[in-house]
Design a protein around this motif. Sequence first.
Motif, mmCIF file in Angstrom:
data_model
loop_
_atom_site.group_PDB
_atom_site.id
_atom_site.type_symbol
_atom_site.label_atom_id
_atom_site.label_comp_id
_atom_site.label_asym_id
_atom_site.label_seq_id
_atom_site.Cartn_x
_atom_site.Cartn_y
_atom_site.Cartn_z
ATOM 1 N N ARG A 12 0.733 -1.230 -0.026
ATOM 2 C CA ARG A 12 0.118 0.096 -0.033
ATOM 3 C C ARG A 12 0.771 1.152 0.073
ATOM 4 O O ARG A 12 1.192 2.013 0.945
ATOM 5 N N VAL A 13 1.459 1.484 -1.048
ATOM 6 C CA VAL A 13 2.588 2.508 -1.143
ATOM 7 C C VAL A 13 2.093 4.025 -1.653
ATOM 8 O O VAL A 13 1.110 4.109 -2.484
ATOM 9 N N GLN A 14 2.639 5.039 -0.841
ATOM 10 C CA GLN A 14 2.316 6.427 -1.404
ATOM 11 C C GLN A 14 3.512 7.017 -1.926
ATOM 12 O O GLN A 14 4.570 6.484 -1.520
ATOM 13 N N ALA A 15 3.516 7.917 -2.920
ATOM 14 C CA ALA A 15 4.623 8.551 -3.501
ATOM 15 C C ALA A 15 4.745 9.727 -2.778
ATOM 16 O O ALA A 15 4.324 10.916 -3.154
ATOM 17 N N HIS A 16 4.943 9.863 -1.357
ATOM 18 C CA HIS A 16 5.227 11.053 -0.662
ATOM 19 C C HIS A 16 6.160 11.821 -1.220
ATOM 20 O O HIS A 16 5.770 13.271 -0.936
ATOM 21 N N CYS A 17 7.425 11.470 -1.489
ATOM 22 C CA CYS A 17 8.364 12.425 -2.175
ATOM 23 C C CYS A 17 7.797 13.397 -3.340
ATOM 24 O O CYS A 17 8.033 14.545 -3.497
ATOM 25 N N ALA A 18 7.143 12.314 -4.053
ATOM 26 C CA ALA A 18 6.570 13.189 -5.355
ATOM 27 C C ALA A 18 5.573 14.143 -5.082
ATOM 28 O O ALA A 18 5.639 15.313 -5.788
ATOM 29 N N HIS A 19 4.603 13.877 -4.182
ATOM 30 C CA HIS A 19 3.650 14.916 -3.685
ATOM 31 C C HIS A 19 4.416 16.082 -2.926
ATOM 32 O O HIS A 19 3.857 17.244 -3.299
ATOM 33 N N ALA A 20 5.417 15.868 -2.325
ATOM 34 C CA ALA A 20 5.914 16.694 -1.522
ATOM 35 C C ALA A 20 6.760 17.838 -2.383
ATOM 36 O O ALA A 20 6.777 18.941 -2.257
ATOM 37 N N ALA A 21 7.254 17.244 -3.658
ATOM 38 C CA ALA A 21 8.095 17.932 -4.473
ATOM 39 C C ALA A 21 6.978 18.667 -5.549
ATOM 40 O O ALA A 21 7.175 19.401 -6.456
ATOM 41 N N SER A 22 5.784 18.297 -5.417
ATOM 42 C CA SER A 22 4.520 19.032 -6.261
ATOM 43 C C SER A 22 4.885 18.496 -7.706
ATOM 44 O O SER A 22 4.272 19.082 -8.524
ATOM 45 N N TYR A 23 5.246 17.085 -7.681
ATOM 46 C CA TYR A 23 5.141 16.558 -9.040
ATOM 47 C C TYR A 23 3.543 16.533 -9.469
ATOM 48 O O TYR A 23 2.833 15.911 -8.386
ATOM 49 N N ARG A 24 3.341 16.575 -10.449
ATOM 50 C CA ARG A 24 1.724 16.377 -11.062
ATOM 51 C C ARG A 24 1.456 15.273 -11.818
ATOM 52 O O ARG A 24 1.891 15.401 -12.949
ATOM 53 N N PHE A 25 0.914 14.488 -11.266
ATOM 54 C CA PHE A 25 0.407 13.262 -12.137
ATOM 55 C C PHE A 25 -0.708 13.317 -13.043
ATOM 56 O O PHE A 25 -1.636 13.960 -13.058
#
Length: 298
Positions: free
Chosen positions: A271-284
């Motif tokens: 149950r993985v979350q992309a915490h670093c990507a969200h914190a860096a404001s990467y937009r999926f």
Amino acid sequence: MRILLTGGTGLIGRELCKRWSGEGHELIVLSRQPQNVPQLCSGARGIQSLDQLNDTAALDAVINLAGAPIADRPWTKARREVLWKSRVDLTQNLVSWLANQAIRPSVLISGSATGIYGDCGDAVLDENSPTDTGDFGSKLCVAWEEAARDAETLGIRVVRLRTAPVLAPNAGMLAKMKLPFSLGLGGRLGNGQQWMPWIHLADEVGLIDFLLHCDVCTGAWNACAPQTVRNAEFVRALGLALHRPTVLPVPAALLRLALGEMSILLLGGQRVQAHCAHAASYRFQFERLDEALIDVLY
């Protein structure tokens, strides 16, 4: 930029080459069959050995994605050796080569997988969660990452990208699932409650490009879509996208009998979350599974 890729002829590598060649970057792909690289990798130059780069201009970046397919056949002793050599040994050799270069690239983005966390049940996982739960897949990823981290001592920014199964047209996981599901022969695996992270190919490529240009981005990064689902939910969504029923489950005992330890790839989950990507404001581009499936299937 002058970029070296290992695993450049694979699914992700080819898409990266397509994007970066269009942007004017100079691409070099390490491959056992360098003669096929220009056609497969949008005109990139193919090399068979890192020694072929010793007398040329310095690299700006290295993207290390090489690795024999992990789910293509059971994990026999011989197959484990192939998987280890194609990931861990290759990365160790790559870092050793980098250590001998007078001018080194500024960044190494090195592949890994969400399987590094092992089967963690319902626990929510981010990049700081414990790794290596004892199965071969997680141990392989840990050793793979440790080999890449050695490049940090050379003054190179290292990003360890833990990629979830990639959704792509006619390739990867969906290529194996599409035919049986299209025939109405699909169903959950085991009880279907295992968490199943995923990422659209466009976001995998987009995130790697983001990390290439983000000078402060380093360490472990989970590459997975915001919407993590259980296997039963994934199966249901795939059936809906293909307009087919999904009523034929595959018993866990049968998978364990047929695949041995490799069955954890199907019966285990993260149950993985992309915490670093969200914190860096990467937009999926693709946050929802139903939208991602429609995009890659049609």
